[in-house]
Design an enzyme around this catalytic site. Structure first.
Site, short mmCIF file in Angstrom:
data_model
loop_
_atom_site.label_atom_id
_atom_site.label_comp_id
_atom_site.label_asym_id
_atom_site.label_seq_id
_atom_site.Cartn_x
_atom_site.Cartn_y
_atom_site.Cartn_z
N LYS A 111 0.82 -1.21 0.00
CA LYS A 111 0.00 0.00 0.00
C LYS A 111 0.86 1.26 0.00
O LYS A 111 0.48 2.27 -0.59
CB LYS A 111 -0.96 0.03 1.19
CG LYS A 111 -1.84 -1.20 1.28
CD LYS A 111 -3.31 -0.93 1.17
CE LYS A 111 -4.06 -2.24 1.22
NZ LYS A 111 -5.20 -2.42 0.42
N LYS A 194 -4.02 -10.72 -6.38
CA LYS A 194 -5.16 -11.04 -5.54
C LYS A 194 -6.38 -10.22 -5.97
O LYS A 194 -6.24 -9.04 -6.33
CB LYS A 194 -4.79 -10.68 -4.09
CG LYS A 194 -5.84 -10.98 -3.06
CD LYS A 194 -5.42 -10.50 -1.67
CE LYS A 194 -5.83 -9.06 -1.44
NZ LYS A 194 -6.54 -8.81 -0.18
N LYS A 197 -10.57 -5.24 -3.28
CA LYS A 197 -11.59 -4.20 -3.43
C LYS A 197 -11.14 -3.08 -4.36
O LYS A 197 -11.95 -2.41 -4.97
CB LYS A 197 -11.88 -3.56 -2.07
CG LYS A 197 -12.49 -4.47 -1.07
CD LYS A 197 -12.82 -3.66 0.18
CE LYS A 197 -13.03 -4.55 1.39
NZ LYS A 197 -11.88 -4.51 2.31
P1 ATP Z 1 -8.30 -3.81 0.16
O1 ATP Z 1 -8.33 -3.98 -1.31
O2 ATP Z 1 -8.97 -2.58 0.67
O3 ATP Z 1 -6.95 -4.04 0.78
P2 ATP Z 1 -9.35 -6.50 0.52
O4 ATP Z 1 -10.33 -6.76 -0.56
O5 ATP Z 1 -8.01 -7.10 0.44
O6 ATP Z 1 -9.23 -4.95 0.79
P3 ATP Z 1 -9.86 -6.89 3.34
O7 ATP Z 1 -10.83 -5.98 4.00
O8 ATP Z 1 -8.41 -6.63 3.55
O9 ATP Z 1 -10.13 -6.99 1.79
O10 ATP Z 1 -10.17 -8.38 3.74
C1 ATP Z 1 -11.32 -8.88 4.40
C2 ATP Z 1 -11.17 -10.37 4.57
O11 ATP Z 1 -11.28 -10.98 3.26
C3 ATP Z 1 -9.81 -10.80 5.11
O12 ATP Z 1 -9.96 -11.94 5.93
C4 ATP Z 1 -9.04 -11.12 3.87
O13 ATP Z 1 -7.98 -12.01 4.12
C5 ATP Z 1 -10.12 -11.74 2.99
N1 ATP Z 1 -9.80 -11.59 1.57
C6 ATP Z 1 -9.55 -10.43 0.92
N2 ATP Z 1 -9.31 -10.63 -0.39
C7 ATP Z 1 -9.40 -11.97 -0.57
C8 ATP Z 1 -9.24 -12.82 -1.72
N3 ATP Z 1 -8.94 -12.32 -2.90
N4 ATP Z 1 -9.43 -14.15 -1.55
C9 ATP Z 1 -9.73 -14.67 -0.34
N5 ATP Z 1 -9.89 -13.93 0.78
C10 ATP Z 1 -9.73 -12.59 0.68
#
Ligand code: ATP
Ligand code: LTN
Length: 327
Positions: A111, A194, A197
């Site tokens: 980030k 990955k 969001k």
């Molecule tokens: P950002 O893009 O804002 O970093 P994010 O989509 O990675 O957010 P988080 O809020 O960090 O989401 O994650 C919420 C939960 O979902 C955490 O337990 C995280 O490990 C899980 N998670 C996030 N992205 C994935 C993915 N692509 N596959 C499986 N689990 C995920």
């Protein structure tokens, strides 16, 4: 009795990755112990966010939790910012975590790498400190998360070791746990990244219409060749779609491979889209109902009340152990 705890930060629209790696699993494990599930709204402040967006995203996550089957009578669902003990304990724990280890966190590196040093907030750097406080406040031993959060839970374990060595056994030892299939759903436009969001092209958002979800799957990047085979190195696109299918349908990779022998990518993608739409249709309908019902506020107030009792107890225990008390 197990104490289970997790949270999601309301930084944006939730994705199918969040659903598969986190929310669906929370609903599955909730009755295996006493469960605390929160919306990490203080963590969402670590990158710039509009107040209305933060507020709306937070309510949305609560509604998605409920739509996924989280049971507010059993599981305490609450806003992190409603329980001030999170912030109070983080101020204490920051003294037991070190600059070196915080700067090695993958999430921080990812980030902050796109930002100028002067613009990197202290909160982004200290993210795992607050997260450690979130975890230890509830004496949680099981922390269900997606793969990207395991490193942060490891750091929470390190703090627990340090505190317990120094002050006696005052904190419970947490352990991260991941779903067997789907702990890291990849982007549909770039299966080396990955699904997150903040990547609109490769994401399926839970707020997308069923038609849009279907379209996104049909146009997902695939690989050379035409076989449906689980091989993340050579066939990352197909393997990712197989992971989505397996986690939602319960079919193993072998079963999926057998089913699609002699069939092409088009047939396979249509089948993946069907599985996703079948799961998302009732889920999205329940979400709409919950949003209309006004239930969210009630659930969050009740959840915060229950969470506060446990959190206060832990904070007091820590304060006493380290000398923050009046005789
Ligand atoms: P950002 O893009 O804002 O970093 P994010 O989509 O990675 O957010 P988080 O809020 O960090 O989401 O994650 C919420 C939960 O979902 C955490 O337990 C995280 O490990 C899980 N998670 C996030 N992205 C994935 C993915 N692509 N596959 C499986 N689990 C995920
Ligand atoms: N960092 C997590 C959200 C989170 C969390 C936690 C998860 C904040 N505090 C405590 C488990 C336990 C994320 O989803 N990015």
């Amino acid at each position: 009795m197990d104490r289970i705890l997790s949270g999601i930060k309301p930084t944006g629209q939730l994705t199918l990755g969040n659903y598969i790696g986190a929310i669906k699993n929370f609903a599955k494990v909730q009755y295996e112990g006493e469960t605390f599930l929160f919306i990490a709204d203080l963590h969402a402040l670590t990158l710039p966010i509009e107040p209305e967006t933060l507020n709306k995203n937070s309510r949305d996550i609560a509604a998605y939790y409920l739509a996924a089957g989280l049971d507010p009578k059993h599981t305490s669902i609450f806003l992190q910012s409603d329980v001030s003990e999170h912030s109070e304990l983080a101020i204490i724990l920051q003294n037991y975590l070190y600059m070196g280890e915080l700067s090695r966190m993958t999430q921080f590196k990812d980030k902050s790498s796109k930002m100028k040093e002067e613009a990197i907030g202290l909160g982004l750097f200290a993210y795992p400190v607050l997260m450690a406080a979130d975890i230890v406040l509830y004496n949680a031993n099981r922390i269900p998360v997606g793969e990207d959060q395991v490193q942060h839970v490891e750091l929470a374990r390190d703090v627990v070791k340090r505190m317990n060595n120094r002050y006696g056994k005052i904190l419970a030892m947490p352990k991260a746990e991941m779903v067997k299939v789907g702990a890291r759903i990849m982007s549909l436009s770039d299966p080396s990244k990955k699904m997150s969001k903040s990547d609109p092209k490769g994401d399926i958002y839970l707020s997308d219409s069923l038609e849009v979800m279907r379209k996104k799957i049909m146009s997902a990047v695939t690989d050379m060749g035409k076989e449906i085979k689980y091989d993340p190195i050579n066939k990352p696109g197909i393997s990712n779609l197989m992971t989505i299918m397996s986690s939602l349908s319960g079919k193993s990779f072998e079963e999926i491979e057998k089913e699609f022998v002699g069939k092409g990518y088009g047939d396979f993608k249509r089948a993946v889209a069907d599985v996703v739409v079948n799961e998302m249709a009732p889920f999205k309908a329940r979400y709409e109902e919950i949003i209309q019902s006004g239930l969210v506020d009630e659930v969050l107030s009740e959840g915060a009340k229950r969470a506060k009792v446990v959190a206060k107890e832990t904070l007091t225990r820590v304060q006493h152990a380290i000398g923050l008390y009046r005789k």
